[in-house]
Design a protein around this motif. Structure first.
Motif, PDB file in Angstrom:
ATOM      1  N   VAL A   1       0.845  -1.191   0.000  1.00  0.00           N
ATOM      2  CA  VAL A   1       0.000   0.000   0.000  1.00  0.00           C
ATOM      3  C   VAL A   1       0.887   1.251   0.000  1.00  0.00           C
ATOM      4  O   VAL A   1       2.018   1.222   0.491  1.00  0.00           O
ATOM      5  CB  VAL A   1      -0.955   0.038   1.218  1.00  0.00           C
ATOM      6  N   ASP A   2       0.363   2.324  -0.569  1.00  0.00           N
ATOM      7  CA  ASP A   2       1.044   3.620  -0.530  1.00  0.00           C
ATOM      8  C   ASP A   2       0.165   4.556   0.293  1.00  0.00           C
ATOM      9  O   ASP A   2      -0.831   5.088  -0.201  1.00  0.00           O
ATOM     10  CB  ASP A   2       1.248   4.160  -1.945  1.00  0.00           C
ATOM     11  N   LEU A   3       0.512   4.734   1.549  1.00  0.00           N
ATOM     12  CA  LEU A   3      -0.324   5.535   2.447  1.00  0.00           C
ATOM     13  C   LEU A   3      -0.165   7.025   2.206  1.00  0.00           C
ATOM     14  O   LEU A   3      -0.978   7.825   2.677  1.00  0.00           O
ATOM     15  CB  LEU A   3       0.003   5.196   3.904  1.00  0.00           C
ATOM     16  N   ASP A   4       0.880   7.421   1.455  1.00  0.00           N
ATOM     17  CA  ASP A   4       1.088   8.838   1.151  1.00  0.00           C
ATOM     18  C   ASP A   4       0.324   9.265  -0.102  1.00  0.00           C
ATOM     19  O   ASP A   4      -0.009  10.439  -0.251  1.00  0.00           O
ATOM     20  CB  ASP A   4       2.580   9.130   0.956  1.00  0.00           C
ATOM     21  N   ASP A   5       0.044   8.304  -0.989  1.00  0.00           N
ATOM     22  CA  ASP A   5      -0.625   8.652  -2.250  1.00  0.00           C
ATOM     23  C   ASP A   5      -1.558   7.509  -2.677  1.00  0.00           C
ATOM     24  O   ASP A   5      -1.382   6.901  -3.728  1.00  0.00           O
ATOM     25  CB  ASP A   5       0.420   8.928  -3.343  1.00  0.00           C
ATOM     26  N   PRO A   6      -2.562   7.191  -1.850  1.00  0.00           N
ATOM     27  CA  PRO A   6      -3.414   6.033  -2.145  1.00  0.00           C
ATOM     28  C   PRO A   6      -4.262   6.188  -3.404  1.00  0.00           C
ATOM     29  O   PRO A   6      -4.678   5.193  -3.993  1.00  0.00           O
ATOM     30  CB  PRO A   6      -4.300   5.916  -0.903  1.00  0.00           C
ATOM     31  N   SER A   7      -4.497   7.417  -3.840  1.00  0.00           N
ATOM     32  CA  SER A   7      -5.373   7.628  -5.003  1.00  0.00           C
ATOM     33  C   SER A   7      -4.628   8.091  -6.252  1.00  0.00           C
ATOM     34  O   SER A   7      -5.224   8.650  -7.174  1.00  0.00           O
ATOM     35  CB  SER A   7      -6.479   8.632  -4.642  1.00  0.00           C
ATOM     36  N   PHE A   8      -3.297   7.861  -6.287  1.00  0.00           N
ATOM     37  CA  PHE A   8      -2.487   8.181  -7.478  1.00  0.00           C
ATOM     38  C   PHE A   8      -2.631   9.647  -7.880  1.00  0.00           C
ATOM     39  O   PHE A   8      -2.736   9.974  -9.066  1.00  0.00           O
ATOM     40  CB  PHE A   8      -2.866   7.259  -8.649  1.00  0.00           C
ATOM     41  N   GLU A   9      -2.609  10.528  -6.900  1.00  0.00           N
ATOM     42  CA  GLU A   9      -2.668  11.953  -7.219  1.00  0.00           C
ATOM     43  C   GLU A   9      -1.299  12.484  -7.627  1.00  0.00           C
ATOM     44  O   GLU A   9      -1.201  13.486  -8.327  1.00  0.00           O
ATOM     45  CB  GLU A   9      -3.230  12.731  -6.025  1.00  0.00           C
ATOM     46  N   HIS A  10      -0.238  11.794  -7.185  1.00  0.00           N
ATOM     47  CA  HIS A  10       1.122  12.260  -7.493  1.00  0.00           C
ATOM     48  C   HIS A  10       1.944  11.185  -8.200  1.00  0.00           C
ATOM     49  O   HIS A  10       3.056  11.463  -8.642  1.00  0.00           O
ATOM     50  CB  HIS A  10       1.839  12.675  -6.204  1.00  0.00           C
ATOM     51  N   THR A  11       1.414   9.986  -8.292  1.00  0.00           N
ATOM     52  CA  THR A  11       2.130   8.858  -8.893  1.00  0.00           C
ATOM     53  C   THR A  11       1.484   8.523 -10.234  1.00  0.00           C
ATOM     54  O   THR A  11       0.261   8.530 -10.328  1.00  0.00           O
ATOM     55  CB  THR A  11       2.002   7.606  -7.977  1.00  0.00           C
ATOM     56  N   PRO A  12       2.270   8.226 -11.281  1.00  0.00           N
ATOM     57  CA  PRO A  12       1.662   7.775 -12.536  1.00  0.00           C
ATOM     58  C   PRO A  12       0.847   6.509 -12.301  1.00  0.00           C
ATOM     59  O   PRO A  12       1.305   5.592 -11.617  1.00  0.00           O
ATOM     60  CB  PRO A  12       2.863   7.504 -13.451  1.00  0.00           C
ATOM     61  N   TYR A  13      -0.348   6.451 -12.873  1.00  0.00           N
ATOM     62  CA  TYR A  13      -1.238   5.310 -12.639  1.00  0.00           C
ATOM     63  C   TYR A  13      -0.782   4.090 -13.418  1.00  0.00           C
ATOM     64  O   TYR A  13      -0.522   4.161 -14.616  1.00  0.00           O
ATOM     65  CB  TYR A  13      -2.668   5.670 -13.043  1.00  0.00           C
ATOM     66  N   ASP A  14      -0.684   2.984 -12.719  1.00  0.00           N
ATOM     67  CA  ASP A  14      -0.454   1.680 -13.343  1.00  0.00           C
ATOM     68  C   ASP A  14      -1.553   0.762 -12.825  1.00  0.00           C
ATOM     69  O   ASP A  14      -1.659   0.562 -11.610  1.00  0.00           O
ATOM     70  CB  ASP A  14       0.925   1.139 -12.961  1.00  0.00           C
ATOM     71  N   PRO A  15      -2.381   0.208 -13.718  1.00  0.00           N
ATOM     72  CA  PRO A  15      -3.529  -0.575 -13.237  1.00  0.00           C
ATOM     73  C   PRO A  15      -3.134  -1.771 -12.380  1.00  0.00           C
ATOM     74  O   PRO A  15      -3.845  -2.132 -11.438  1.00  0.00           O
ATOM     75  CB  PRO A  15      -4.239  -1.024 -14.521  1.00  0.00           C
ATOM     76  N   TRP A  16      -1.960  -2.371 -12.657  1.00  0.00           N
ATOM     77  CA  TRP A  16      -1.543  -3.553 -11.887  1.00  0.00           C
ATOM     78  C   TRP A  16      -0.943  -3.171 -10.545  1.00  0.00           C
ATOM     79  O   TRP A  16      -1.143  -3.868  -9.548  1.00  0.00           O
ATOM     80  CB  TRP A  16      -0.586  -4.416 -12.713  1.00  0.00           C
ATOM     81  N   VAL A  17      -0.228  -2.063 -10.510  1.00  0.00           N
ATOM     82  CA  VAL A  17       0.256  -1.566  -9.219  1.00  0.00           C
ATOM     83  C   VAL A  17      -0.943  -1.210  -8.336  1.00  0.00           C
ATOM     84  O   VAL A  17      -0.985  -1.543  -7.147  1.00  0.00           O
ATOM     85  CB  VAL A  17       1.181  -0.345  -9.417  1.00  0.00           C
ATOM     86  N   ALA A  18      -1.946  -0.559  -8.929  1.00  0.00           N
ATOM     87  CA  ALA A  18      -3.147  -0.183  -8.167  1.00  0.00           C
ATOM     88  C   ALA A  18      -3.880  -1.419  -7.660  1.00  0.00           C
ATOM     89  O   ALA A  18      -4.356  -1.446  -6.512  1.00  0.00           O
ATOM     90  CB  ALA A  18      -4.072   0.664  -9.035  1.00  0.00           C
ATOM     91  N   TYR A  19      -3.959  -2.449  -8.495  1.00  0.00           N
ATOM     92  CA  TYR A  19      -4.617  -3.689  -8.064  1.00  0.00           C
ATOM     93  C   TYR A  19      -3.826  -4.330  -6.928  1.00  0.00           C
ATOM     94  O   TYR A  19      -4.393  -4.751  -5.915  1.00  0.00           O
ATOM     95  CB  TYR A  19      -4.742  -4.650  -9.243  1.00  0.00           C
ATOM     96  N   GLY A  20      -2.500  -4.384  -7.096  1.00  0.00           N
ATOM     97  CA  GLY A  20      -1.657  -4.961  -6.056  1.00  0.00           C
ATOM     98  C   GLY A  20      -1.804  -4.230  -4.732  1.00  0.00           C
ATOM     99  O   GLY A  20      -1.922  -4.851  -3.666  1.00  0.00           O
ATOM    100  N   ARG A  21      -1.815  -2.892  -4.779  1.00  0.00           N
ATOM    101  CA  ARG A  21      -2.016  -2.106  -3.551  1.00  0.00           C
ATOM    102  C   ARG A  21      -3.345  -2.461  -2.879  1.00  0.00           C
ATOM    103  O   ARG A  21      -3.417  -2.595  -1.653  1.00  0.00           O
ATOM    104  CB  ARG A  21      -2.022  -0.615  -3.888  1.00  0.00           C
TER     105      ARG A  21
END
Length: 321
Positions: A166-186
């Motif tokens: 999990v990314d507790l600093d940027d859970p909604s990809f506001e600052h990180t480029p979106y990757d659908p698999w990274v998001a699924y893994g999180r």
């Protein structure tokens, strides 16, 4: 509880053979297709009273014929509306169930979405984290007063938790480029961590929580993937397994995929599986190797991480539990 041994090929009916669930009331989210329908069917067939929570009541009604057909053995089945992409809908569903004041023995957080294009829920969360984790976090916590002592919460996670913590600093990809698999893994790591912390908080009441990987199954979950993406993913898994000296991953049938869910809900020893991550109707081993198809990453069971995610989730949904 059963001492029989089950594995990757076990089906729901094999796992529940001889198990009587009369008088048990069980909530299952996502009973519109695939694993949810099979989970509900198997539980109802063994006498349970199942409440299926779904976004689309009409679609679920069409899909759940086998569940209603299974209700001849004394079990029952009803549907309630729940859109996990809307906290207002989650609250309305929980309020309606609380108003009935009928207790639950098990809540199975089965619904989910996998690798869609970037989107946001009605409340502005990244879609997968919002639906797979936050919607269930709010629902289960609001229903916790209805859980009987000896009850269980079963969270469907995935071996894809190995793709990302999990990314507790940027859970909604506001600052990180979106990757659908990274998001699924999180989101799947979040499902495991949620079970860890829920178990810690509720085991004093005799209520345990467990997470699991159902296995690789061709269900509606893959609807956002093209044929090429599916083939590339399969090739990647096969290559990483080969590098680790393992055979290619096998796809399970839907009854095999739902077997670990019903095992964790109704058969496994509660003290053995409480706070643990399971696969193939067994408790998974800790494994830091990169290949995708076995074990659990230590970060997904980290107690401090689980507490930090709980606090962040409370902040995001605007409620304290």
């Amino acid at each position: 509880m059963s001492n029989r041994s089950f594995g990757a090929q076990s089906t729901t009916d094999e796992v529940l053979a001889g198990v009587q669930l009369a008088g048990k009331r069980i909530l299952v989210t996502g009973v519109s297709a695939g694993l949810g329908v099979e989970t509900a069917r198997a539980l109802v067939a063994h006498g349970a009273d199942v409440v299926g929570a779904v976004r689309d009541l009409h679609k679920a009604e069409r899909a759940c014929g086998p569940v209603r057909d299974a209700a001849t053995g004394g079990g029952s089945f009803e549907l309630v509306e729940l859109d996990l992409a809307s906290l207002a809908s989650v609250r309305a569903c929980a309020d309606a169930l609380m108003a009935k004041a009928l207790p639950f023995d098990v809540v199975i957080a089965n619904a989910g979405i996998m690798a869609p294009p970037f989107g946001r829920t009605q409340d502005g969360f990244e879609t997968q984290f919002g639906i797979n984790h936050l919607g269930h976090f709010l629902l289960v916590n609001r229903l916790a007063p209805l859980l009987r002592a000896g009850g269980r919460v079963v969270a469907l996670a995935s071996s894809a938790h190995r793709l990302a913590d999990v990314d507790l600093d940027d859970p909604s990809f506001e600052h990180t480029p979106y990757d659908p698999w990274v998001a699924y893994g999180r989101s799947k790591t979040a499902n495991i961590l949620f079970a860890v912390e829920f178990d810690r908080r509720f085991k004093g009441r005799g209520i345990r929580a467990v997470s699991l990987h159902p296995g690789g199954i061709a269900t509606e979950l893959i609807r956002h993937m093209s044929k090429e993406e599916l083939e590339a993913m399969t090739a990647s898994f096969t290559a990483s397994n080969a590098a680790a000296g393992l055979p290619p991953p096998d796809l399970k049938s839907v009854p095999q995929g739902a077997a670990t869910t019903v095992w964790a809900a109704a058969v496994a020893d509660a003290d053995a599986v409480g706070g643990r991550y399971c696969e193939d109707c067994q408790i998974a081993v800790l494994d830091t190797a990169p290949q995708m198809d076995r074990g659990v990453q230590p970060y997904a069971l980290d107690a401090a991480r689980a507490q930090a995610l709980w606090a962040k989730s409370e902040e995001m949904v605007g409620e304290r539990f």
